[in-house]
Design a protein around this motif. Sequence first.
Motif, PDB file in Angstrom:
ATOM      1  N   LEU A 109       0.856  -1.189   0.000  1.00  0.00           N
ATOM      2  CA  LEU A 109       0.000   0.000   0.000  1.00  0.00           C
ATOM      3  C   LEU A 109       0.888   1.233   0.000  1.00  0.00           C
ATOM      4  O   LEU A 109       1.821   1.339   0.798  1.00  0.00           O
ATOM      5  N   VAL A 110       0.611   2.164  -0.894  1.00  0.00           N
ATOM      6  CA  VAL A 110       1.450   3.351  -1.056  1.00  0.00           C
ATOM      7  C   VAL A 110       0.666   4.589  -0.645  1.00  0.00           C
ATOM      8  O   VAL A 110      -0.427   4.849  -1.162  1.00  0.00           O
ATOM      9  N   ASP A 167       5.833  10.510   6.777  1.00  0.00           N
ATOM     10  CA  ASP A 167       6.655   9.530   7.501  1.00  0.00           C
ATOM     11  C   ASP A 167       6.658   8.167   6.830  1.00  0.00           C
ATOM     12  O   ASP A 167       7.660   7.450   6.861  1.00  0.00           O
ATOM     13  N   ILE A 168       5.518   7.777   6.255  1.00  0.00           N
ATOM     14  CA  ILE A 168       5.396   6.446   5.668  1.00  0.00           C
ATOM     15  C   ILE A 168       4.952   6.577   4.213  1.00  0.00           C
ATOM     16  O   ILE A 168       3.809   6.953   3.926  1.00  0.00           O
ATOM     17  N   SER A 176       8.783   9.724  -6.046  1.00  0.00           N
ATOM     18  CA  SER A 176       8.421   9.634  -4.631  1.00  0.00           C
ATOM     19  C   SER A 176       9.511  10.208  -3.728  1.00  0.00           C
ATOM     20  O   SER A 176       9.305  10.324  -2.518  1.00  0.00           O
ATOM     21  N   LYS A 177      10.624  10.634  -4.328  1.00  0.00           N
ATOM     22  CA  LYS A 177      11.640  11.327  -3.529  1.00  0.00           C
ATOM     23  C   LYS A 177      11.083  12.636  -2.977  1.00  0.00           C
ATOM     24  O   LYS A 177      11.622  13.183  -2.000  1.00  0.00           O
ATOM     25  N   ASN A 178      10.017  13.132  -3.580  1.00  0.00           N
ATOM     26  CA  ASN A 178       9.403  14.390  -3.134  1.00  0.00           C
ATOM     27  C   ASN A 178       8.401  14.188  -2.006  1.00  0.00           C
ATOM     28  O   ASN A 178       7.909  15.165  -1.438  1.00  0.00           O
ATOM     29  N   PHE A 218       8.265   1.671   4.584  1.00  0.00           N
ATOM     30  CA  PHE A 218       9.180   2.469   3.779  1.00  0.00           C
ATOM     31  C   PHE A 218       8.816   3.939   3.948  1.00  0.00           C
ATOM     32  O   PHE A 218       7.684   4.342   3.659  1.00  0.00           O
ATOM     33  N   GLY A 219       9.775   4.729   4.439  1.00  0.00           N
ATOM     34  CA  GLY A 219       9.524   6.137   4.702  1.00  0.00           C
ATOM     35  C   GLY A 219       9.900   7.015   3.535  1.00  0.00           C
ATOM     36  O   GLY A 219      10.013   6.570   2.386  1.00  0.00           O
TER      37      GLY A 219
END
Length: 223
Positions: free
Chosen positions: A12-13, A67-68, A61-63, A128-129
């Motif tokens: 889940l993202v 927190d998660i 997603s580096k942006n 994954f944060g």
Amino acid sequence: VPVNGILAENLLVNDTDNASDWKFAENAAVGSLVFGDREFTWSTLPESLNGAEQILTACDSKNFTGDIAGTAVAVKDITVSVAVDTRVENTPAFLTDWTKTDLTAASSNDVAFVIYQKNFSAGDMLTFGSNGQSYQCVNYAVFLQEKQNSEPVTEPETTEPETTEPLPTETEPTETETMPLPTEAESTETAPTQQDTTETSVLPGDADESGKVDILDVITINK
């Protein structure tokens, strides 16, 4: 919508802007994709990660600043490896209790990565944060592998029992032990009695009449 892989499921993202670009990929290798939203490929990869299952994160997603960024559940006991751009100045917060290894990788766009690792048991939540940095870098990549035994199983050592020659017991007689020298009294009892004469004299115990008492006399008397 959760996505399932082989070694992890229910991916889940939370980065909704890029969630559709997060996906599972099998058999990571040189030439395979690094991200789900770029055409970058791996130019070098540690041999230990060849064939690993990969979670293709989104480079964009580096942006993500939450927190998660995403979660998943381990299906088996696994080792998770996260490749982080070496230009990221500080270790991402979610990797602070992971092990930073000497393993490195590189992508076709000339980005160098360092590998962090951690073991998880079946049923554990994988979290994954955020990347922790968005400028002059790319996002991290994730690899999944079934955990191997850290210590090989060895057969217990066996030693041959020591064999020693048995010492002779006191009950095992030798020839000399079975033939004690006769005492003077015994000699006079067993030796044939002869009358004293003026011509010859017989020594007590001289059974073979050799003129002396020796071991041959003992043997003769014993017989």
